[in-house]
Design a protein around this motif. Structure first.
Motif, PDB file in Angstrom:
ATOM      1  N   SER A 177      46.951  26.208  36.553  1.00 58.62           N
ATOM      2  CA  SER A 177      45.958  25.137  36.521  1.00 58.62           C
ATOM      3  C   SER A 177      44.582  25.629  36.964  1.00 58.62           C
ATOM      4  CB  SER A 177      46.415  23.987  37.422  1.00 58.62           C
ATOM      5  OG  SER A 177      45.430  22.981  37.481  1.00 58.62           O
ATOM      6  N   ILE A 178      44.573  26.374  38.030  1.00 57.27           N
ATOM      7  CA  ILE A 178      43.298  26.906  38.534  1.00 57.27           C
ATOM      8  C   ILE A 178      42.662  27.832  37.506  1.00 57.27           C
ATOM      9  CG2 ILE A 178      42.274  28.400  40.294  1.00 57.27           C
ATOM     10  CD1 ILE A 178      44.477  27.278  42.206  1.00 57.27           C
TER      11      ILE A 178
ATOM     12  N   ARG B  52      37.220  30.058  40.186  1.00 61.02           N
ATOM     13  CA  ARG B  52      38.676  30.166  40.098  1.00 61.02           C
ATOM     14  C   ARG B  52      39.242  31.293  40.956  1.00 61.02           C
ATOM     15  NH1 ARG B  52      37.944  32.304  34.373  1.00 61.02           N
ATOM     16  NH2 ARG B  52      38.306  30.157  33.669  1.00 61.02           N
ATOM     17  N   TRP B  53      38.514  32.412  41.020  1.00 58.56           N
ATOM     18  CA  TRP B  53      39.064  33.559  41.743  1.00 58.56           C
ATOM     19  C   TRP B  53      39.042  33.327  43.255  1.00 58.56           C
ATOM     20  CZ3 TRP B  53      41.514  35.504  38.055  1.00 58.56           C
ATOM     21  CH2 TRP B  53      40.965  35.598  36.775  1.00 58.56           C
ATOM     22  N   ASN B  54      37.981  32.706  43.755  1.00 62.13           N
ATOM     23  CA  ASN B  54      37.932  32.388  45.192  1.00 62.13           C
ATOM     24  C   ASN B  54      39.005  31.371  45.563  1.00 62.13           C
ATOM     25  OD1 ASN B  54      35.791  34.106  45.697  1.00 62.13           O
ATOM     26  ND2 ASN B  54      34.244  32.528  45.303  1.00 62.13           N
TER      27      ASN B  54
ATOM     28  N   TYR C  48      46.305  31.706  47.729  1.00 60.95           N
ATOM     29  CA  TYR C  48      47.368  32.720  47.793  1.00 60.95           C
ATOM     30  C   TYR C  48      46.807  34.028  48.347  1.00 60.95           C
ATOM     31  CZ  TYR C  48      49.519  29.326  44.690  1.00 60.95           C
ATOM     32  OH  TYR C  48      50.008  28.176  44.151  1.00 60.95           O
ATOM     33  N   PRO C  49      46.489  34.045  49.628  1.00 62.68           N
ATOM     34  CA  PRO C  49      45.873  35.247  50.229  1.00 62.68           C
ATOM     35  C   PRO C  49      46.787  36.465  50.179  1.00 62.68           C
ATOM     36  CG  PRO C  49      46.538  33.714  51.929  1.00 62.68           C
ATOM     37  CD  PRO C  49      46.700  32.980  50.630  1.00 62.68           C
TER      38      PRO C  49
ATOM     39  N   LEU D 285      44.036  38.975  30.754  1.00 63.66           N
ATOM     40  CA  LEU D 285      43.538  40.306  31.109  1.00 63.66           C
ATOM     41  C   LEU D 285      42.716  40.250  32.390  1.00 63.66           C
ATOM     42  CD1 LEU D 285      42.947  43.302  30.519  1.00 63.66           C
ATOM     43  CD2 LEU D 285      41.058  42.543  29.048  1.00 63.66           C
ATOM     44  N   ARG D 286      41.837  39.263  32.503  1.00 61.98           N
ATOM     45  CA  ARG D 286      41.016  39.157  33.712  1.00 61.98           C
ATOM     46  C   ARG D 286      41.879  38.887  34.937  1.00 61.98           C
ATOM     47  NH1 ARG D 286      37.441  36.526  30.085  1.00 61.98           N
ATOM     48  NH2 ARG D 286      38.093  34.447  30.764  1.00 61.98           N
ATOM     49  N   PHE D 287      42.931  38.072  34.766  1.00 67.97           N
ATOM     50  CA  PHE D 287      43.849  37.793  35.872  1.00 67.97           C
ATOM     51  C   PHE D 287      44.550  39.085  36.314  1.00 67.97           C
ATOM     52  CE2 PHE D 287      48.229  36.187  37.105  1.00 67.97           C
ATOM     53  CZ  PHE D 287      47.853  35.834  38.405  1.00 67.97           C
ATOM     54  N   TYR D 288      45.006  39.852  35.355  1.00 67.44           N
ATOM     55  CA  TYR D 288      45.663  41.126  35.673  1.00 67.44           C
ATOM     56  C   TYR D 288      44.689  42.068  36.385  1.00 67.44           C
ATOM     57  CZ  TYR D 288      47.126  45.938  34.725  1.00 67.44           C
ATOM     58  OH  TYR D 288      47.415  47.272  34.827  1.00 67.44           O
TER      59      TYR D 288
END
Length: 490
Positions: free
Chosen positions: A48-49, A58-60, A66-67, A90-93
């Protein structure tokens, strides 16, 4: 942390996302129902994020929620929900890699590789495969890719990328095994992939092994196909057909290994399979003919090529020019050289070197020098062998000073390492002209290049000193020559 969990549960409930099953990651007994529920919450909230928040936030948000990052199973399930958003996957990876938020294993690597391949992000899929190969063996990665293939809705060329990565890492044997396993599953790599492998096998294990691999992987010994209608084999299995580049690869390997008759055999096999040769194919066959001095056969191929309206390229012209120069028919070579210019094909350094060597072979020193100077004017860099032939021919004709100019120019301007015969010819010429000091300096330079003076050089110095009336120096050199010979024989 309680707030984060509540937020995740709210997102899961409000969006009603159902995680896709990943049968290749865990069995029904591998985790408790509670763990699975927590995992679903993690996956749902992360998806969702990623899909609903703006890129800057989204990344922050993910990092704060999920630290400690994600385990490989969570990463794979999240990524599967992004299978229609390959750039986001790809960006998530890349984010998990840069922040060290996932200790990726073969399963998580396989998921992102499939998603990237499905999205036609070839270079990123290939680079990820290379990264995955650093963590385990090619066969293990292959097995994982096979097991996750259907769940990820991947594309067959993902295995071509794997083989390409293996070949880049010089892992040839695993590449062969992977292709064998693919063929056993009724999947054939692309012909380009097979061609690359055949070339590598030929170079490492020899032409015979490469030829066996070629027949095995194109399944030429299993059935008798009508190659004019070649397509599907038994039970709908698509049979990949060797193309002109396959045969060119084999012919080149045979030629490089001096197997000229084998080049002709491959050519005949290509024709039997109704595969049309291209200009490079003709160049390879003509090169084989040229090596054997069969210029009549070479000219036949040239005429056949022109009849088929295949325009010769610079390689074709260099091949036939070099062949005629080799047998001493420089006049014929010049005809092709002139034709080359008329059709608008620029000569290369190989063109000029062939002509220079041809004129040297027939001892036409003036023509050799003329072509050599023309080559230098065009800013081509000669090789040491061409320089050596010109220097020796000039010295044989008594043009020592001119030979020295070419020699010094080759060393100073092109950083060439002269051949031993060049030094020998120049020293003999200088001694004959009585230029003993220059000859001694050149002989010292020769020794500095680790070329030891032979009996011919000693004789040149001895005769030079005798002509000058210096019998004492001549006698000393005779004794030194005898002593040196004795030391070498002992």
């Amino acid at each position: 942390m309680v707030i984060h969990v509540q937020l995740a549960k709210h997102l899961h409930k409000s969006l009603n996302l159902k995680p896709k099953p990943l049968t290749f990651f865990f069995s029904s007994s591998s985790s408790s129902q509670q763990q699975q529920q927590q995992q679903q919450i993690t996956v749902t909230s992360a998806v969702s994020i990623l899909t609903n928040q703006r890129s800057k936030s989204r990344w922050n948000t993910l990092h704060s929620l999920y630290p400690n990052g994600f385990n490989p199973i969570d990463f794979s399930q999240i990524t599967l929900h992004l299978n229609n958003k390959p750039h986001l996957a790809l960006r998530f990876y890349q984010w998990t890699k840069s922040k060290s938020l996932c200790h990726h294993n073969l399963s998580s690597y396989s998921t992102i590789i499939h998603i990237l391949a499905r999205g036609r992000l070839y270079s990123h899929a290939y680079n990820t495969i290379r990264t995955a190969l650093n963590s385990d063996t090619p066969l293990k990665l292959f097995e994982t890719l096979v097991n996750s293939y259907r769940d990820c809705g991947s594309a067959p060329f993902v295995f071509d990328l794997l083989i390409e990565a293996c070949l880049h890492s010089r892992k040839i044997e695993p590449s062969v095994e992977i292709i064998r396993m693919l063929l056993s599953r009724r999947i054939s790599p692309k012909v380009l992939t097979l061609n690359c492998l055949i070339s590598r096998v030929c170079r490492k294990f020899g032409v015979d092994v490469g030829y066996e691999i070629y027949r095995e992987f194109f399944r030429l010994d299993e059935e008798k196909y009508d190659f004019s209608k070649r397509g599907y084999g038994c039970k709908g299995f698509r049979v990949v057909t060797p193309n002109v580049h396959t045969f060119n690869t084999l012919m080149l390997c045979c030629y490089q290994n001096g197997l000229m008759e084998k080049v002709e055999e491959i050519w005949s096999e290509m024709c039997e399979m109704n595969c049309n040769p291209n200009g490079y194919s003709y160049s390879l066959l003509m090169s084989a003919f040229c090596e054997g001095g069969r210029m009549g056969d070479c000219e036949k191929m040239w005429k056949e090529m022109r009849k088929k309206e295949i325009e010769p390229d610079v390689v074709s012209y260099n091949t036939i020019i070099g062949g005629f120069c080799k047998i001493g028919d420089v006049g014929k070579a010049e005809e092709f050289f002139r034709e080359m210019g008329l059709v608008g094909i620029d000569a290369t350094v190989s063109t000029y070197e062939n002509l220079v060597k041809g004129y040297c072979n027939v001892e036409d020193v003036d023509s050799a020098v003329l072509v050599y100077k023309d080559m230098l004017r065009k800013d081509f860099r000669p090789d040491a062998l061409t320089l050596d032939m010109v220097v020796r021919l000039l010295c044989d004709r008594g043009r020592v000073e001119e030979a020295m100019e070419f020699f010094r120019s080759g060393v100073a301007d092109f950083d060439l390492v002269p051949k031993e015969k060049s030094y020998e010819a120049l020293i003999k010429g200088l001694c004959f002209e009585g230029r003993m000091e220059e000859a001694l300096k050149l002989q010292a330079e020769m020794v500095g290049k680790r070329f030891e003076p032979n009996s011919d050089i000693y004789e040149a110095f001895i005769n030079g000193y005798i002509r000058q009336g210096n019998e004492e120096m001549a006698e000393a050199l005779r004794k030194e020559m005898v002593q040196t010979h004795a030391e070498l024989t002992n």
